[in-house]
Write a protein that holds these residues in place. Sequence first.
Motif, PDB file in Angstrom:
ATOM      1  N   GLU A 147       0.935  -1.218   0.014  1.00 16.70           N
ATOM      2  CA  GLU A 147       0.064  -0.210  -0.053  1.00 16.70           C
ATOM      3  C   GLU A 147       0.911   1.185  -0.087  1.00 16.70           C
ATOM      4  O   GLU A 147       0.322   2.107  -0.526  1.00 16.70           O
ATOM      5  CB  GLU A 147      -0.953  -0.050   1.326  1.00 16.70           C
ATOM      6  N   GLY A 179      -0.433   2.816  -2.824  1.00 12.99           N
ATOM      7  CA  GLY A 179      -1.852   3.734  -2.338  1.00 12.99           C
ATOM      8  C   GLY A 179      -2.486   2.545  -2.243  1.00 12.99           C
ATOM      9  O   GLY A 179      -2.732   1.446  -2.464  1.00 12.99           O
ATOM     10  N   LYS A 180      -3.662   2.838  -1.022  1.00 14.41           N
ATOM     11  CA  LYS A 180      -4.312   1.922  -0.600  1.00 14.41           C
ATOM     12  C   LYS A 180      -5.242   1.327  -1.354  1.00 14.41           C
ATOM     13  O   LYS A 180      -5.679   0.337  -1.360  1.00 14.41           O
ATOM     14  CB  LYS A 180      -5.179   2.472   0.714  1.00 14.41           C
ATOM     15  N   THR A 181      -5.847   2.211  -2.406  1.00 12.83           N
ATOM     16  CA  THR A 181      -6.891   1.895  -3.266  1.00 12.83           C
ATOM     17  C   THR A 181      -6.514   0.832  -4.327  1.00 12.83           C
ATOM     18  O   THR A 181      -7.421   0.231  -5.091  1.00 12.83           O
ATOM     19  CB  THR A 181      -7.533   3.166  -4.031  1.00 12.83           C
ATOM     20  N   ASN A 182      -5.106   0.570  -4.520  1.00  8.84           N
ATOM     21  CA  ASN A 182      -4.624  -0.175  -5.560  1.00  8.84           C
ATOM     22  C   ASN A 182      -3.985  -1.614  -4.945  1.00  8.84           C
ATOM     23  O   ASN A 182      -3.053  -2.147  -5.639  1.00  8.84           O
ATOM     24  CB  ASN A 182      -3.480   0.651  -6.344  1.00  8.84           C
ATOM     25  N   SER A 238      -5.554  -5.008  -2.684  1.00 11.29           N
ATOM     26  CA  SER A 238      -6.834  -5.630  -2.047  1.00 11.29           C
ATOM     27  C   SER A 238      -6.660  -7.023  -1.712  1.00 11.29           C
ATOM     28  O   SER A 238      -5.687  -7.915  -2.613  1.00 11.29           O
ATOM     29  CB  SER A 238      -7.948  -5.620  -3.160  1.00 11.29           C
ATOM     30  N   SER A 268      -9.509  -8.471  -0.479  1.00 13.11           N
ATOM     31  CA  SER A 268     -10.926  -8.912  -0.135  1.00 13.11           C
ATOM     32  C   SER A 268     -11.317 -10.015  -0.974  1.00 13.11           C
ATOM     33  O   SER A 268     -10.792 -10.620  -1.803  1.00 13.11           O
ATOM     34  CB  SER A 268     -11.853  -7.797  -0.737  1.00 13.11           C
ATOM     35  N   ASP A 289     -12.213  -9.744  -4.616  1.00 12.43           N
ATOM     36  CA  ASP A 289     -11.368  -9.779  -5.496  1.00 12.43           C
ATOM     37  C   ASP A 289     -10.217 -11.028  -5.788  1.00 12.43           C
ATOM     38  O   ASP A 289      -9.682 -11.507  -6.629  1.00 12.43           O
ATOM     39  CB  ASP A 289     -10.091  -8.506  -4.869  1.00 12.43           C
ATOM     40  N   TYR A 323     -13.393   0.797 -14.187  1.00 13.03           N
ATOM     41  CA  TYR A 323     -12.424   0.493 -13.163  1.00 13.03           C
ATOM     42  C   TYR A 323     -11.415  -0.438 -13.136  1.00 13.03           C
ATOM     43  O   TYR A 323     -10.374  -0.480 -12.602  1.00 13.03           O
ATOM     44  CB  TYR A 323     -13.276  -0.343 -11.966  1.00 13.03           C
ATOM     45  N   THR A 340     -11.020  -3.650 -13.263  1.00 10.08           N
ATOM     46  CA  THR A 340     -11.018  -4.456 -11.771  1.00 10.08           C
ATOM     47  C   THR A 340     -11.762  -5.732 -12.043  1.00 10.08           C
ATOM     48  O   THR A 340     -12.754  -5.541 -12.492  1.00 10.08           O
ATOM     49  CB  THR A 340     -11.169  -3.933 -10.813  1.00 10.08           C
TER      50      THR A 340
END
Lengths: 399, 122
Positions: free
Chosen positions: A9, A13-16, A18, A20, A23, B25, B27
């Motif tokens: 991260e 960056g945090k948004t890139n 995952s 989860s 994902d 996105y 993704t």
Amino acid sequence: MFNIKEKMERIVGKTNVSDSRLDKLSYSTDASSKSGHPLLIIWPTDREEIKNIIKTALNNKYDLVPRGAGTGLCGGCIPDESIVIDLSRMNHILKINPKKRTVIVEPGVTVNELNNALKKYNLIFPIKPASHKIATIGGMIATNAAGMHAIKYGKTKNWIEEIEIITGEDKTYNTMNIKSFCGSEGIFGIITQATLELTDLPKEHSYFHFKLNTPKELIDKVNEYRYNKNILSIEYIDRITSRLMKQDNRYHLIIEVSDDTGDIREEEEITKIETLREGIGASLGKEKFIIFEDPWIPPKYQEYFLEWLDKMRIPSFGHIGYGIFHPRFRKNHAEKIKKMFILVKKVGGTVSGEHGIGLSKKEYLSEKEKTKIRKLKKRYDPKNIFNRNKIIDMQPRGI
Amino acid sequence: MNNNETDKCTLCGMCKTNCPIYKNYLTESMGPRLKAIAEKKNLNNLTDQELSAIFINCTICSACKKECPNDVDLNISKMRSELIKRGIETDAGKEMIINIRKYGNPFGKVKKGQKFNKLYCC
């Protein structure tokens, strides 16, 4: 102390990054029937981020699996408790040079996006795999993709001037050593940029469509056209597929030429023949023939191979002009697949003409091929962090 | 997706080609292939929140069906109806239903000539 997710991260960056469940589920599989377990998914946006990701993975002993559009048919991007690097967001066309007829692209650019941008220069990147609408340049280099126009344009490796790749030794190569990296399926490093060669956009095209009764008639016709300079593609549909497509009980040969000398020239007729070709997958899919292979067969044995497929009731189609066949199988046809590959080897063919080796075809690789790959792996990825167990089996982290 | 459709799907990923959500996105989890994976696997393993994230992130434009070489219909509308029956709905959706029941329109109390207080995106 930061855990691996936090470390990554800090790079992208945090948004890139995952981990989860959704994902992980999304990146657990590709277009093969294989699946595995990703630990993290990372979406880098530039070369510096990739450099730092590799450094962090090396220092912390994590495996990396580079991924393009995930359309591979051999499990080439299936993770094994690995970090998946999705390169789709590195999708910039960096420089088009119409004079030199070259283009510099990032790995996540799709063939369609590229060719749309090249249209105004009347240029084209001519490799056209079936998945060309979403296939990324990075993925095509990694698998040395071919496609339906291979008879005229060859494979991806024929159209690369230079590759920029960051390897497992944490080194960046700007290399013309295309042979080592094109078709290496992500086992040496991550391609961060490529300079591609381009050609003129064909101004016209037309088709021939022949309906033939036997493999011999089919191959005779192929041989009549195979070496003509204006040929773009020579594709066949076997008689089992033809029946499933509610056509007839004959072999179909569709020949595309890069001028107006074909019998089928009118737009409406061209659409009809292209619709027939594009409908193959749906017709076979409906009958649950969902696994497809891609052996290359030398010209001398193509007639024999077609006869064998017909005898075994295996539907097929393919780029016969280039020697690549696409036999289709149902899920419970593992034995038939095995038998076919034994035959392919026996007649001097290769088990994969264009899809790569990945996870599913490792057992058919010769010792000579394995030794060659091991040697390169030792040089470019000595700690074995890249795409472990693809093409050849490797011990975790270290050969 | 019924069983027949599930069997036809090879997870080839061509459904992503023109998916407006995936294109935005880039993704996998926002694209149609995850919907197919989820329908192929046992949906009972997924939480309500996960199911909502999978099936609500979709414009129901059917671009996925158009690009599918095997002609698979993911039938997202049907999946959504099932979810709504189980009470899985977006906050905007819930609000709009309350407004329709109470005021006869999805925007709530609106006087003639007055601008809407809030626009919804479901």
